[in-house]
Every structure is written in structure tokens, then in C-alpha cells.
Design a protein around this motif. Structure first.
Motif, PDB file in Angstrom:
ATOM      1  N   PHE A  84       0.846  -1.193   0.000  1.00  0.00           N
ATOM      2  CA  PHE A  84       0.000   0.000   0.000  1.00  0.00           C
ATOM      3  C   PHE A  84       0.881   1.242   0.000  1.00  0.00           C
ATOM      4  O   PHE A  84       1.843   1.338   0.764  1.00  0.00           O
ATOM      5  N   SER A  85       0.571   2.180  -0.859  1.00  0.00           N
ATOM      6  CA  SER A  85       1.350   3.417  -0.917  1.00  0.00           C
ATOM      7  C   SER A  85       0.415   4.596  -1.072  1.00  0.00           C
ATOM      8  O   SER A  85      -0.681   4.470  -1.608  1.00  0.00           O
ATOM      9  N   MET A  86       0.881   5.738  -0.593  1.00  0.00           N
ATOM     10  CA  MET A  86       0.085   6.956  -0.629  1.00  0.00           C
ATOM     11  C   MET A  86       1.013   8.120  -0.957  1.00  0.00           C
ATOM     12  O   MET A  86       1.549   8.772  -0.060  1.00  0.00           O
ATOM     13  N   PRO A  87       1.272   8.364  -2.233  1.00  0.00           N
ATOM     14  CA  PRO A  87       2.195   9.442  -2.605  1.00  0.00           C
ATOM     15  C   PRO A  87       1.727  10.792  -2.076  1.00  0.00           C
ATOM     16  O   PRO A  87       0.530  11.067  -1.997  1.00  0.00           O
ATOM     17  N   GLY A  88       2.702  11.613  -1.705  1.00  0.00           N
ATOM     18  CA  GLY A  88       2.384  12.986  -1.336  1.00  0.00           C
ATOM     19  C   GLY A  88       2.096  13.223   0.129  1.00  0.00           C
ATOM     20  O   GLY A  88       1.686  14.325   0.498  1.00  0.00           O
ATOM     21  N   ILE A  89       2.304  12.225   0.991  1.00  0.00           N
ATOM     22  CA  ILE A  89       2.098  12.441   2.423  1.00  0.00           C
ATOM     23  C   ILE A  89       3.400  12.143   3.157  1.00  0.00           C
ATOM     24  O   ILE A  89       4.230  11.352   2.706  1.00  0.00           O
ATOM     25  N   GLN A 115     -15.892  11.480  11.890  1.00  0.00           N
ATOM     26  CA  GLN A 115     -14.471  11.373  12.213  1.00  0.00           C
ATOM     27  C   GLN A 115     -13.882  10.246  11.373  1.00  0.00           C
ATOM     28  O   GLN A 115     -14.363   9.120  11.427  1.00  0.00           O
ATOM     29  N   LEU A 116     -12.858  10.572  10.605  1.00  0.00           N
ATOM     30  CA  LEU A 116     -12.250   9.581   9.728  1.00  0.00           C
ATOM     31  C   LEU A 116     -11.031   8.952  10.387  1.00  0.00           C
ATOM     32  O   LEU A 116     -10.317   9.589  11.154  1.00  0.00           O
ATOM     33  N   GLY A 117     -10.795   7.720  10.074  1.00  0.00           N
ATOM     34  CA  GLY A 117      -9.641   6.989  10.590  1.00  0.00           C
ATOM     35  C   GLY A 117      -9.551   5.655   9.884  1.00  0.00           C
ATOM     36  O   GLY A 117     -10.304   5.368   8.958  1.00  0.00           O
ATOM     37  N   MET A 118      -8.615   4.838  10.328  1.00  0.00           N
ATOM     38  CA  MET A 118      -8.478   3.494   9.774  1.00  0.00           C
ATOM     39  C   MET A 118      -8.581   2.501  10.920  1.00  0.00           C
ATOM     40  O   MET A 118      -7.586   2.189  11.575  1.00  0.00           O
ATOM     41  N   THR A 152       0.041   4.430  12.716  1.00  0.00           N
ATOM     42  CA  THR A 152      -0.845   5.468  13.252  1.00  0.00           C
ATOM     43  C   THR A 152      -0.722   6.761  12.457  1.00  0.00           C
ATOM     44  O   THR A 152      -1.729   7.373  12.068  1.00  0.00           O
ATOM     45  N   ALA A 153       0.514   7.196  12.206  1.00  0.00           N
ATOM     46  CA  ALA A 153       0.719   8.427  11.435  1.00  0.00           C
ATOM     47  C   ALA A 153       0.226   8.264  10.003  1.00  0.00           C
ATOM     48  O   ALA A 153      -0.344   9.197   9.421  1.00  0.00           O
ATOM     49  N   MET A 154       0.439   7.073   9.431  1.00  0.00           N
ATOM     50  CA  MET A 154      -0.032   6.817   8.067  1.00  0.00           C
ATOM     51  C   MET A 154      -1.548   6.947   7.996  1.00  0.00           C
ATOM     52  O   MET A 154      -2.097   7.573   7.073  1.00  0.00           O
ATOM     53  N   ASN A 155      -2.247   6.375   8.970  1.00  0.00           N
ATOM     54  CA  ASN A 155      -3.707   6.460   8.981  1.00  0.00           C
ATOM     55  C   ASN A 155      -4.186   7.899   9.113  1.00  0.00           C
ATOM     56  O   ASN A 155      -5.166   8.309   8.478  1.00  0.00           O
ATOM     57  N   ILE A 156      -3.505   8.674   9.934  1.00  0.00           N
ATOM     58  CA  ILE A 156      -3.870  10.087  10.103  1.00  0.00           C
ATOM     59  C   ILE A 156      -3.666  10.844   8.795  1.00  0.00           C
ATOM     60  O   ILE A 156      -4.526  11.625   8.360  1.00  0.00           O
ATOM     61  N   ASP A 157      -2.534  10.604   8.139  1.00  0.00           N
ATOM     62  CA  ASP A 157      -2.239  11.299   6.883  1.00  0.00           C
ATOM     63  C   ASP A 157      -3.209  10.897   5.774  1.00  0.00           C
ATOM     64  O   ASP A 157      -3.645  11.736   4.978  1.00  0.00           O
ATOM     65  N   VAL A 158      -3.533   9.603   5.721  1.00  0.00           N
ATOM     66  CA  VAL A 158      -4.476   9.129   4.704  1.00  0.00           C
ATOM     67  C   VAL A 158      -5.837   9.788   4.902  1.00  0.00           C
ATOM     68  O   VAL A 158      -6.475  10.245   3.946  1.00  0.00           O
ATOM     69  N   SER A 159      -6.284   9.853   6.155  1.00  0.00           N
ATOM     70  CA  SER A 159      -7.585  10.460   6.444  1.00  0.00           C
ATOM     71  C   SER A 159      -7.623  11.915   6.000  1.00  0.00           C
ATOM     72  O   SER A 159      -8.599  12.375   5.392  1.00  0.00           O
ATOM     73  N   GLU A 160      -6.555  12.642   6.294  1.00  0.00           N
ATOM     74  CA  GLU A 160      -6.518  14.059   5.924  1.00  0.00           C
ATOM     75  C   GLU A 160      -6.479  14.232   4.408  1.00  0.00           C
ATOM     76  O   GLU A 160      -7.127  15.126   3.858  1.00  0.00           O
ATOM     77  N   LYS A 161      -5.733  13.358   3.722  1.00  0.00           N
ATOM     78  CA  LYS A 161      -5.647  13.478   2.265  1.00  0.00           C
ATOM     79  C   LYS A 161      -6.988  13.167   1.614  1.00  0.00           C
ATOM     80  O   LYS A 161      -7.422  13.867   0.689  1.00  0.00           O
ATOM     81  N   VAL A 162      -7.648  12.117   2.086  1.00  0.00           N
ATOM     82  CA  VAL A 162      -8.943  11.754   1.520  1.00  0.00           C
ATOM     83  C   VAL A 162      -9.964  12.853   1.777  1.00  0.00           C
ATOM     84  O   VAL A 162     -10.752  13.214   0.897  1.00  0.00           O
ATOM     85  N   GLN A 163      -9.941  13.398   2.992  1.00  0.00           N
ATOM     86  CA  GLN A 163     -10.896  14.448   3.335  1.00  0.00           C
ATOM     87  C   GLN A 163     -10.691  15.682   2.457  1.00  0.00           C
ATOM     88  O   GLN A 163     -11.653  16.305   1.996  1.00  0.00           O
ATOM     89  N   SER A 164      -9.440  16.020   2.190  1.00  0.00           N
ATOM     90  CA  SER A 164      -9.163  17.194   1.359  1.00  0.00           C
ATOM     91  C   SER A 164      -9.481  16.938  -0.110  1.00  0.00           C
ATOM     92  O   SER A 164      -9.735  17.875  -0.866  1.00  0.00           O
ATOM     93  N   ALA A 165      -9.473  15.657  -0.528  1.00  0.00           N
ATOM     94  CA  ALA A 165      -9.737  15.332  -1.934  1.00  0.00           C
ATOM     95  C   ALA A 165     -11.218  15.149  -2.225  1.00  0.00           C
ATOM     96  O   ALA A 165     -11.616  15.113  -3.393  1.00  0.00           O
ATOM     97  N   LEU A 166     -12.048  15.035  -1.185  1.00  0.00           N
ATOM     98  CA  LEU A 166     -13.463  14.720  -1.389  1.00  0.00           C
ATOM     99  C   LEU A 166     -14.190  15.815  -2.165  1.00  0.00           C
ATOM    100  O   LEU A 166     -14.939  15.531  -3.107  1.00  0.00           O
ATOM    101  N   VAL A 167     -13.967  17.069  -1.793  1.00  0.00           N
ATOM    102  CA  VAL A 167     -14.665  18.173  -2.471  1.00  0.00           C
ATOM    103  C   VAL A 167     -14.226  18.299  -3.931  1.00  0.00           C
ATOM    104  O   VAL A 167     -15.076  18.390  -4.828  1.00  0.00           O
TER     105      VAL A 167
END
Length: 737
Positions: free
Chosen positions: A45-50, A391-394, A512-527
């Protein structure tokens, strides 16, 4: 469009053997390619940009061969009541278990808890970490069996032994139970809808052929493109869904045309020209929604979206070609028993019923559109309110059933070492430019260790070059807690001062940090995702319906239904109301990918229902009916089909609610709720109410825009227009037919 598809349908009917053999050859070819393709290697699993991904990549670069992505199993030993794991007998049992665990062929290392200090302060709990040479997907059945057997042998000593970590994950893939439930319910719904085994079986047959082609194609491409298993899972789910829906719509229109006395060939051609046009544009909206997932920037979502979009394209092509061909093989078997008997007896064909459940419901809404609209919007709005608390998380092991060893291991570690122990942060210090790398790492470690909310910091471990260090930070709070998220943000916020003092840079990573970063990226990409997908779909519907207000109404209705569905998910899975009824034992943050995943899939299905229902209204309006009459006509012909399609989808998605995995439950519940609300509240109540209130204005289009927009004729106007000397070739052809 209608005239072109009319020709396609008629050609498929006439050349049915050729069409059937071509599709059989395609299925055989991709099947052979899929079965002979080399097994694809699971991509991590990878998440570029975080930041957490960048830190992870740095670890892999600076610690080569350390298997940064290797699977791990954290085995927890809890002594019997009143005893300590440091007692000689218990210590011997723990050491024997660790020795057995280390004998695995794929095991890279194990850690002695007595030497590493992995014993709780009260001496009741100890743990060891088993690290493997490969990631979780690469573990063999033998390695998994060896791990399970080692745990059982350790339990025989009287200790409580549990294990967590990704090595314990079930990598067997979906069981197929949900799909089996969906197909079974679909068969029953189709049988009730059509009253004919042949009519019920044809959509299922063509949908399964489409799913087979898509699945084999994805399997063949998985190796070269590095596709994940989830790509085929989503493709199967949506391929089955739209495959049944699209064939259902064509078959329903065919039966309607036959009931008007048309020949089988003419009925097939007209069904493909009219219903087929709706299928094409419904499919395009689904493809837009799924392909649009690529704007999020998450490779896994991009693969899932494009794979599912490919399955939808296959479903559309089969509906336009194979379905007409199969109708040519069994032109009368598809009809109801009464119609077949009437034709054998030489009687007149039965006329389509003028009054049915759809017309009665439409009449009810048309008589009182404002109360229906207000009630529907108020209900959806009330359901959507909890969405403001999203509240988003993994969710991890803490969200699993207490019957699983992973959950029991999580609870044992939290009780013995504190809640933050289950989600340590990993800090990577890049001291390549520092004068004294060890001093720099100690400075970073000391400053972070003094941050409020940190329990402990492990000693820094350096790579062979001595220029990069890694250490763990244990928070005081649980991995999914808001306090832990605040701690990560605090550490990163203090970075400029810490780096200036240390003369080295650092990054924070870990699960833990990965899950936090993923949540923030997804939330910012939703709109942005919503703007792109809804915007493109509105333009497409503008072309289809040649109206300004109908596409805007469709988009607004979708937003209402998806927000209400997310609100329902929050109520159950985050706030815990009714959680016991679904077997949800632990509530917490909503899975990070859930909102955008829900939006992508449900938007496509919602636009399916919109196009199917409103295209018949548009067709009736273009052919001279008044706006209110057009609404009634649309419901007369399409309401039953839309209800059947929605029930099938709800059944498919509800099958996932029975899964033991909380995240799968969440996905199934969210999708089923969204389809239920969109099909039965938005499309069946809000759509006719709004159209009734708008009247003629619903179909208004500025003249300048009318001249610019291409004419696609989704309502089949060309199929009923008289052909004169100046008529187009397609229309002359239709007139001769």
C-alpha cells in the motif's frame, strides 16, 4: 443515437449466431489469458504525497534489506491470575514459544521480551514481535499454519497467548457469499418482475458473462500492471450490478414493445434504440464516477476505479449486442405465460396496462407534490445531520470482534502497557548533513520525548552508514483517538525548532501516522472529486435531457442521499446507535476511504436510476404529452424496473453486513443505505415532486444552448418521425422496417 442503436439491435438480432460466437470467443480468449497469466505480486500500500509515506520510503532506502514492509506478528503472553510472566515456569514457556516461532522458514527475527524490556510494569504481560522476510501477501500457508500451531502449543502451558499484526490477516480474499446472496435475490426479484424463468435468467446470464470477461481480463493484466486483489473485487460487484440492471432495462422494453403487437425483430430494435440509449448514458455516468477516483491520488483507488469502469463498459456492450442476440434465440420465451398462450392461440397481443403501482404512486405525488418534497427533504436532512460529527480513521484490531485473537491481543497490550502502546509512532531522523549524527538523533529524541502526551521513546537505531536513525514514540492515548492526532500535529508543528537545534531533519511515520495522513488526504480530496464527477455528470445529463434544471435536480438529489447514508453510517458505526443489531461490538472513526468510495459507487448507480426513470418521462414529453402526463408515463413503464434494480443492489450490498469484519460491515451497510435512500426517496418521491412543481419549466433550455448542444436523441424521436424524401438514411431505413 437512437437510430444508430436501432440498427445495432436489429443487426444483432439478425446475426445472432455470429454475435453469440464472437462473445463466446472473447470469453474464451480472456479466460485463457487469465488462467495462464503469472500470479501477480501484491504491491505494498502506498500513498504518494504524504509525510508518512516519504518517511517510509526513506527507511527502505537507508535500511536496505531490513524488510521495512515485512509482515509482523505481535504475540502477547499473559500470565494466569496472580502470577507473573517473569516466574521461572512461565518464563520457560515464553522462551520455548519464542524459539518455536523463530523456526519458521520465512521468519526474519524474533525478539526476547526479557532482554528487550517488553514486560509490563506489573509483570503480568509480555510480548514478542515476529518479523517475516516477506509482506503479509507473501506469507505461505505453511508459515501461517506454523504461527497458529506455535500459539496453540504456548497456550498448553497455561498462559493466555494471543497475536495481532498483519501476519494474522486473512489474505484469502472474498468468500463469494455476498455475491451468491446477491445473485439468488436477483433471480427471485427478476422472476417476480417478469413472471418468466427465461426473462429472469437472461439478465443473470449476460451479467455473469460480462463479469467473467472483466475478471479474466483483470487477472491477465494484474501482473504487468501490478493490480491489487481489491481491483477484481470491486469490478465483480459493480459488473454484476450494472450487468443485471442494463439487461433488465432492455428486456423490459422489449416485452413492452411486443405487447403492442410488434414483431420480435422490430421490438428488439426499438428496445435497443430507446432503452439502449438510456443504458449508454447511464453507463457513461458510472464510468465518469469510477474513473474520477483517480483525481484522489491514491493508487489503490485509481486501480479499483478504472478496473470497475472497464467492467461497466463491458456490461454496456453486452446489453447492446448480446442481449438482443439472445432475444433472437428465444423471442417468445421471454414473454409472460399469458402472452405466449395468446400468441399460440392466434389471439391479439395484450396491451400494456394503463394503471399499475407506478402510475398510482405518481398520481399520489402529483396531487400533493409540495408535502411529499418537504417530507422527503426533511427526512434525508435529519439523517444527514450526524454527518457533521464525522471522524475519519483506519480502524484496526480494536474494531474486530472480541472472538478474534487480534482483538484480544490488542486489549491485552492496552491493559498491560497503556492504550498508546498499540499505535506507536516511528520517527526517522536524516542526519546525513549533521556534524554528529548520534548527537542529532539524541536531540530529536529528547525534544519529542518531552512533548506532552508521550509516554516513552525507544533508543535510536542507526543504519550501517550511521547517517539515519529510527526510534519509536509511544503516545498516552489510543491510535484512533483525537489526542493522538493532535500529538502528531504538535510534533510536526515543532519541527522547525527541533531541526534547527539538532542540525538534522526528521519525519514521522508508522501505522498510526499513516492512517492520520491518509484520512486528511482523503478528506481534502473529497470536495474536488465531487466537483469533477458531479460537474461532468451534469454536463452529460444536460446533453441527454436537454434541460438545465433536470440535471441540477439529479445532482442535488444524489448529494442528499449520499449525505444521509453517511449520516446513517456515523449513527451506527461511530455513535453506536443500533450497533448491536448489526453485530458491531466496537464503535470508532469511520474508515478513511469510506466516504469517497461510497460517493463513487453510489453516484454511478444513482445516475442509472435517474436516466432510466427520467428518460421515459422525457420520451413521453417529446412525443407530445403534458409534463404531468409524462411523469405518470415514466412511472408506468420504468418504476417497476427501477424498484427491481434497486432491490437487487440492496440485496447484494446487504450481504456484506453479515461479515465478521467491521469495515466490511460498514461498506455493506453504507452502500445498501445509500441505494435504498436514493432509489426510494430521491428518485421515487423527490424527482416526481420537483417535476410536478416545475411543470414546463423542467424542460426549459435557452435557445443559444439548444443550438450548441449535440442532439443524441435518447428519447427515440427519430424512431417515430415519418420519413420523407429528405430524411436521413437511418430514418428511411426505419420507415421501410
Amino acid at each position: 443515437m437512437a437510430a444508430f442503436l436501432y440498427r445495432i439491435g436489429r443487426l444483432a438480432f439478425r446475426r445472432r449466431w455470429t454475435v453469440a460466437l464472437v462473445w463466446a470467443a472473447v470469453l474464451a480468449a480472456v479466460g485463457l489469458a487469465g488462467m495462464t497469466a503469472p500470479e501477480a505480486e501484491e504491491e505494498p500500500f502506498s500513498m504518494p504525497g504524504i509525510e508518512s509515506q516519504e518517511a517510509f520510503d526513506l527507511m527502505e532506502e537507508r535500511f536496505p534489506g531490513a524488510a521495512a514492509d515485512g509482515a509482523t506478528a505481535r504475540v502477547v503472553f499473559v500470565s494466569p491470575n496472580g502470577e507473573k510472566v517473569t516466574a521461572s515456569e512461565n518464563k520457560e514457556a515464553v522462551e520455548a514459544a519464542i524459539a518455536e516461532l523463530g523456526d519458521g522458514t520465512q521468519v526474519a527475527s524474533t525478539v526476547d521480551p526479557y532482554e528487550s524490556g517488553a514486560v509490563s510494569e506489573d509483570g503480568s504481560t509480555a510480548y514478542t514481535t515476529v518479523t517475516y522476510k516477506v509482506d503479509a501477501a507473501g506469507l505461505t500457508d505453511a508459515s501461517r499454519s506454523h504461527l497458529d500451531e506455535s500459539l496453540e502449543h504456548a497456550r498448553d502451558s497455561g498462559l493466555t497467548v494471543e497475536a495481532g499484526g498483519d501476519a494474522m490477516e486473512d489474505m484469502g480474499g472474498p468468500s463469494g457469499t455476498a455475491e451468491a446472496i446477491g445473485v439468488s435475490v436477483a433471480a427471485v426479484v427478476l422472476l417476480i418482475t417478469f413472471g418468466s424463468l427465461a426473462a429472469a435468467g437472461l439478465p443473470l446470464l449476460t451479467a455473469l458473462i460480462g463479469v467473467g470477461i472483466s475478471l479474466f481480463a483483470i487477472t491477465a493484466l494484474a501482473g504487468p500492471l501490478g493490480l491489487a486483489d481489491s481491483t477484481s473485487t470491486v469490478a465483480i460487484m459493480l459488473g454484476l450490478a450494472v450487468g443485471i440492471d442494463y439487461a433488465l432495462f432492455i428486456v423490459s422494453r422489449y416485452r413492452e414493445e411486443r405487447a403492442k403487437g410488434r414483431t420480435a425483430q422490430e421490438a428488439v430494435a426499438l428496445a435497443t434504440g430507446t432503452a439502449g440509449s438510456a443504458v449508454v448514458f447511464a453507463g457513461l455516468t458510472v464510468v465518469i464516477a469510477l474513473a474520477g477516483l483517480s483525481v484522489v491520488g491514491i493508487p489503490m483507488l485509481t486501480e479499483m476505479g478504472l478496473g470497475a469502469a472497464g467492467a461497466v463498459v463491458v456490461g454496456v456492450l453486452i446489453a447492446l449486442t448480446l442481449v438482443p442476440a439472445l432475444l433472437g434465440f428465444w423471442p417468445n420465451a421471454i414473454l409472460t405465460r399469458k402472452d405466449r398462450k395468446a400468441r399460440r392461440a392466434g389471439g391479439a397481443p395484450r396491451e400494456t396496462r394503463k394503471v399499475n403501482g407506478g402510475t398510482r404512486w405518481a398520481s399520489f405525488v402529483l396531487r400533493r407534490p409540495l408535502p411529499v418534497l418537504l417530507a422527503a427533504v426533511a427526512g434525508l436532512g435529519a439523517l444527514a445531520l450526524p454527518m457533521t460529527d464525522l471522524q475519519l480513521g483506519m480502524p484496526g484490531d480494536e474494531a474486530m470482534s472480541t472472538e478474534t485473537t487480534q482483538r484480544r491481543a490488542y486489549d491485552a497490550l492496552a491493559e498491560g502497557f497503556g492504550p498508546g502502546f498499540n499505535g506507536p509512532l516511528t520517527v526517522v531522523v536524516d542526519a546525513r548533513d549533521a556534524d554528529d549524527p548520534k548527537a542529532a538523533a539524541e536531540t530529536v529524541s529528547g525534544r519529542i520525548g518531552g512533548t506532552e502526551g508521550v509516554v516513552s521513546v525507544s533508543p535510536a537505531q542507526f543504519n550501517e552508514s550511521g547517517d539515519t536513525a529510527v526510534f519509536s514514540v509511544v503516545p498516552t492515548t489510543a491510535p484512533t483517538g483525537q489526542e493522538t492526532k493532535d500529538l502528531v500535529n504538535t510534533i510536526r508543528g515543532d519541527r522547525p525548532g527541533i531541526e534547527s537545534e539538532a542540525g538534522a531533519t526528521f519525519e514521522v511515520t508508522g501505522t498510526t501516522a499513516m492512517n492520520i495522513d491518509v484520512s486528511e488526504k482523503v478528506q481534502s480530496a473529497l470536495v474536488p472529486y465531487l466537483l469533477v464527477v458531479v460537474g461532468l455528470a451534469v454536463i452529460l445529463l444536460l446533453v441527454v435531457f436537454r434541460s438545465i434544471l433536470v440535471p441540477l435536480k439529479a445532482a442535488a438529489g444524489f448529494l442528499l442521499s449520499v449525505l444521509a447514508a453517511l449520516g446513517a453510517v456515523v449513527v451506527v458505526f461511530q455513535q453506536g446507535h443500533g450497533a448491536d443489531l448489526l453485530g458491531v461490538e466496537t464503535t470508532g472513526p469511520i474508515m478513511s476511504l469510506m466516504p469517497i468510495f461510497l460517493v463513487g459507487i453510489v453516484f454511478g448507480l444513482a445516475m442509472d436510476y435517474e436516466v432510466f426513470l427520467v428518460s421515459r418521462m422525457r420520451e413521453a414529453y417529446v412525443h407530445g404529452e403534458r409534463p404531468a402526463q409524462a411523469v405518470t408515463s415514466g412511472f408506468q413503464h420504468s418504476a417497476r424496473v427501477v424498484v427491481a434494480a434497486a432491490l437487487i443492489m440492496i440485496a447484494v450490498f446487504s450481504g456484506f453486513i453479515g461479515d465478521s469484519d467491521a469495515m466490511i460491515k460498514m461498506i455493506g451497510f453504507g452502500l445498501a443505505s445509500a441505494v435504498l435512500l436514493d432509489a426510494f426517496v430521491v428518485r421515487m418521491a423527490i424527482v416526481p415532486a420537483v417535476l410536478a412543481l416545475l411543470g414546463e419549466r423542467a424542460w426549459w433550455l435557452p435557445k443559444w444552448l439548444d443550438r450548441i448542444l449535440p442532439r443524441v436523441d435518447v428519447e427515440g424521436e427519430a424512431l417515430t418521425r415519418p420519413a420523407g424524401p429528405e430524411a436521413e438514411p437511418a430514418e428511411k431505413d426505419l420507415a421501410r422496417t
